[in-house]
Design an enzyme around this catalytic site. Structure first.
Site, PDB file in Angstrom:
ATOM      1  N   HIS A 262      42.006  40.710  33.214  1.00  0.00           N
ATOM      2  CA  HIS A 262      42.481  39.793  34.211  1.00  0.00           C
ATOM      3  C   HIS A 262      43.986  40.347  34.486  1.00  0.00           C
ATOM      4  O   HIS A 262      44.269  40.582  35.641  1.00  0.00           O
ATOM      5  CB  HIS A 262      42.826  38.057  33.692  1.00  0.00           C
ATOM      6  CG  HIS A 262      43.526  37.347  34.682  1.00  0.00           C
ATOM      7  ND1 HIS A 262      42.762  36.632  35.438  1.00  0.00           N
ATOM      8  CD2 HIS A 262      44.782  37.306  35.056  1.00  0.00           C
ATOM      9  CE1 HIS A 262      43.698  35.896  36.277  1.00  0.00           C
ATOM     10  NE2 HIS A 262      44.718  36.123  36.003  1.00  0.00           N
ATOM     11  N   GLU A 263      44.795  40.585  33.657  1.00  0.00           N
ATOM     12  CA  GLU A 263      46.124  41.124  33.794  1.00  0.00           C
ATOM     13  C   GLU A 263      46.001  42.542  34.241  1.00  0.00           C
ATOM     14  O   GLU A 263      47.026  42.761  35.175  1.00  0.00           O
ATOM     15  CB  GLU A 263      47.009  41.093  32.681  1.00  0.00           C
ATOM     16  CG  GLU A 263      47.140  39.593  31.917  1.00  0.00           C
ATOM     17  CD  GLU A 263      47.784  38.566  32.916  1.00  0.00           C
ATOM     18  OE1 GLU A 263      48.580  39.025  33.930  1.00  0.00           O
ATOM     19  OE2 GLU A 263      47.508  37.341  32.887  1.00  0.00           O
ATOM     20  N   HIS A 266      45.925  42.219  37.949  1.00  0.00           N
ATOM     21  CA  HIS A 266      47.120  41.965  38.824  1.00  0.00           C
ATOM     22  C   HIS A 266      47.825  43.357  38.519  1.00  0.00           C
ATOM     23  O   HIS A 266      48.452  43.800  39.628  1.00  0.00           O
ATOM     24  CB  HIS A 266      47.988  41.261  37.910  1.00  0.00           C
ATOM     25  CG  HIS A 266      47.557  39.693  38.004  1.00  0.00           C
ATOM     26  ND1 HIS A 266      47.508  39.058  39.234  1.00  0.00           N
ATOM     27  CD2 HIS A 266      47.318  38.766  37.118  1.00  0.00           C
ATOM     28  CE1 HIS A 266      47.315  37.962  39.294  1.00  0.00           C
ATOM     29  NE2 HIS A 266      47.207  37.561  37.723  1.00  0.00           N
ATOM     30  N   GLU A 292      45.717  36.553  42.632  1.00  0.00           N
ATOM     31  CA  GLU A 292      44.621  36.146  41.748  1.00  0.00           C
ATOM     32  C   GLU A 292      43.328  36.357  41.928  1.00  0.00           C
ATOM     33  O   GLU A 292      42.445  36.639  41.301  1.00  0.00           O
ATOM     34  CB  GLU A 292      44.789  34.324  41.750  1.00  0.00           C
ATOM     35  CG  GLU A 292      45.944  33.837  40.971  1.00  0.00           C
ATOM     36  CD  GLU A 292      45.927  34.124  39.592  1.00  0.00           C
ATOM     37  OE1 GLU A 292      44.735  34.122  38.954  1.00  0.00           O
ATOM     38  OE2 GLU A 292      46.727  34.601  38.828  1.00  0.00           O
TER      39      GLU A 292
END
Ligand code: ZN
Length: 493
Positions: A262-263, A266, A292
């Protein structure tokens, strides 16, 4: 670049330096700083934030912007930088200096009050603080509101342009109707999935090695980024040559594995921004929702697929050792994709996640637009969890106090989590028409996928809005139908 624009760029540099300093302090606070530093760091951040405000609404900045505007012949990028500067100046100058300072101070202590109340599982200890924060936020929104604009719409606008309550009511309405019954069915089907091997006692060193391996595999560039540990995973972006992500190592290895993906999603966004936008007002993602979109696209749509894991599962299982080493890929995939509605948003599975967000959206709307008393919130929260997710919190820590956002004064932020997932699904359906995603993943060709999102989304930074990016990438305006389709295809089976 004209003389006037050079002058503007020089003032912008100062603003960016202050922003970078604040970001670095916040990063440090969450990762390496000793516990006792907290209060003092908060003061330094409050002071820097005040300096930033003064700089942004200074005569120097106003003069530089005005000089640029009086000349012609600007590039599209320069025009967009001036637009961003203008909006930021407007936002900051409508709040009186005294109130801005008072709120910065309040914000610095509010998260501490919230954290303590959460630890003691007692909302009453945070409620008076929350009341004050809500008053401030409503007042600030009223200063910024255009004629006839509602306060919660002003707040929403600061995180995601062009998505007002009207648009979000329609979006969440569609989600609620489709997802609540789907969740009930899928939950029954997932009841027998065994996921105990995810919380076996794996050595920390193995968890760290797997995290680093995954970050690199998805495309994190360790020459321009850092991976550290914090209580809650997050990404800090200084600019596209310094992006920092964190993860945590806890009881369940999937929590860390998917946080890292997830990160990294980003981070890829920030790292992929064009060089001419570095350290300018445009050198960050288009919006919270588009951010997101990128993180959840890599975490869920890509990262939880069979094709993603096929080439690397053996390697990852080897790093962890037993019992994962003896778990076949299919069992691993069933475990990391099962749906089991719970109380905590950050631990939610892909299907129930948006319902957690919907609850927060409904409560924020009640709080800002309907003046529902703060004291009533725990009960409203608990009732909604029971209605939509079929679970009821036993205490405030796992209920109304679970998120940090409101203590930071962030109202209108939550919807971007659900919007982002929906943006991601829309892009995914479009990508599938242009490339064989499964084949690429099975061959480990994530570079092709990265290049696609970089070309269509990342490179532009804040040059375009999320709606524009979505429309240019997929050829159509935002629609919730792809997200619902994606979840129905996946969990309807
Ligand atoms: Zn995120």
């Amino acid at each position: 670049m004209s003389r006037a624009f050079e002058r503007f760029a020089a003032v912008m540099d100062k603003g960016m330096a202050l922003q970078a300093a604040m970001a670095l302090f916040e990063w440090d606070n969450e990762t390496l700083a000793p516990e006792e530093a907290n209060e003092y760091t908060a003061r330094a951040i409050a002071s820097l934030s005040e300096q930033y405000r003064e700089m942004m609404i200074s005569e120097e900045m106003k003069g530089a912007v005005a000089a640029c505007r009086s000349e012609g012949g600007r590039s599209e990028t320069e025009e967009a930088m001036l637009r961003e500067a203008g909006e930021e100046m407007e936002r900051l100058s409508c709040i009186p200096a005294g109130e801005y300072r008072e709120f910065a101070k309040l914000r610095a202590i509010a998260t501490g009050v919230w954290a303590k109340a959460k630890k003691e599982q007692d909302f009453r200890k945070f409620a008076p603080m929350l009341e004050t924060i809500v008053e401030y936020q409503k007042r600030f929104a009223s200063y910024q509101a255009r004629e006839g604009q509602r306060l919660y719409d002003v707040m929403l606008d600061s995180y995601e342009k062009d998505f007002s309550m009207e648009a979000l009511d329609a979006f969440f309405g569609e989600l609620k109707e489709a997802l609540v019954p789907l969740l009930r069915r899928a939950q029954k089907a997932c009841a027998d999935v065994d996921s105990r091997f995810l919380s076996a006692d794996y050595p920390l060193k193995a968890q760290e090695e797997a995290a680093r391996f995954l970050a690199e595999y998805v495309g994190f560039d360790f020459h321009r980024g850092v991976l550290a540990v914090s209580a809650h995973p997050f990404t800090t972006n200084l600019h596209n040559h310094d992006v920092r992500i964190t993860t945590h190592y806890g009881k369940r290895i999937d929590s860390s594995l998917f946080s890292v993906i997830h990160e990294t999603g980003h981070a890829l966004y920030e790292l992929g921004i064009r060089e001419d936008l570095t350290q300018t007002f445009l050198g960050q993602g288009a919006s919270m929702g588009m951010h997101e979109c990128q993180s959840r696209f890599f975490e869920n749509i890509i990262g939880r697929s069979r094709a993603f894991w096929e080439p690397i599962y053996g390697r990852v299982a080897e790093i962890f050792g037993e019992p994962l080493k003896s778990v076949p890929l299919d069992r691993f995939l069933a475990a990391v994709n099962r749906t089991a509605p719970g109380l905590i948003r950050t631990e939610a599975d892909e299907l129930s996640y948006s319902l957690h967000v919907l609850i927060r959206y409904e409560i924020e709307k009640m709080l800002i637009e309907e003046n529902v008393p703060v004291a009533d919130l725990p009960e409203i929260w608990n009732q909604k969890y029971e209605e939509y997710l079929g679970v009821r919190p036993q205490n405030d820590a796992e209920g109304i106090l679970q998120d940090i956002h409101w203590s930071q004064g962030s109202f209108g932020y939550f919807p971007s989590y659900a919007l982002g997932s929906a943006f991601g699904a829309q892009i995914y359906f479009h990508m599938k028409k242009e490339m064989d995603l499964d084949r690429l993943l099975r061959e480990g060709r994530l570079d092709v996928i990265r290049a696609y999102v970089r070309e269509h989304i990342h490179q532009y930074g804040k040059l375009k809005t999320s709606r524009e990016l979505l429309k240019e990438t997929t050829g159509e305006d935002f629609s919730a139908k792809y997200y619902i389709q994606y979840l129905t295809d996946k969990y309807g089976r």
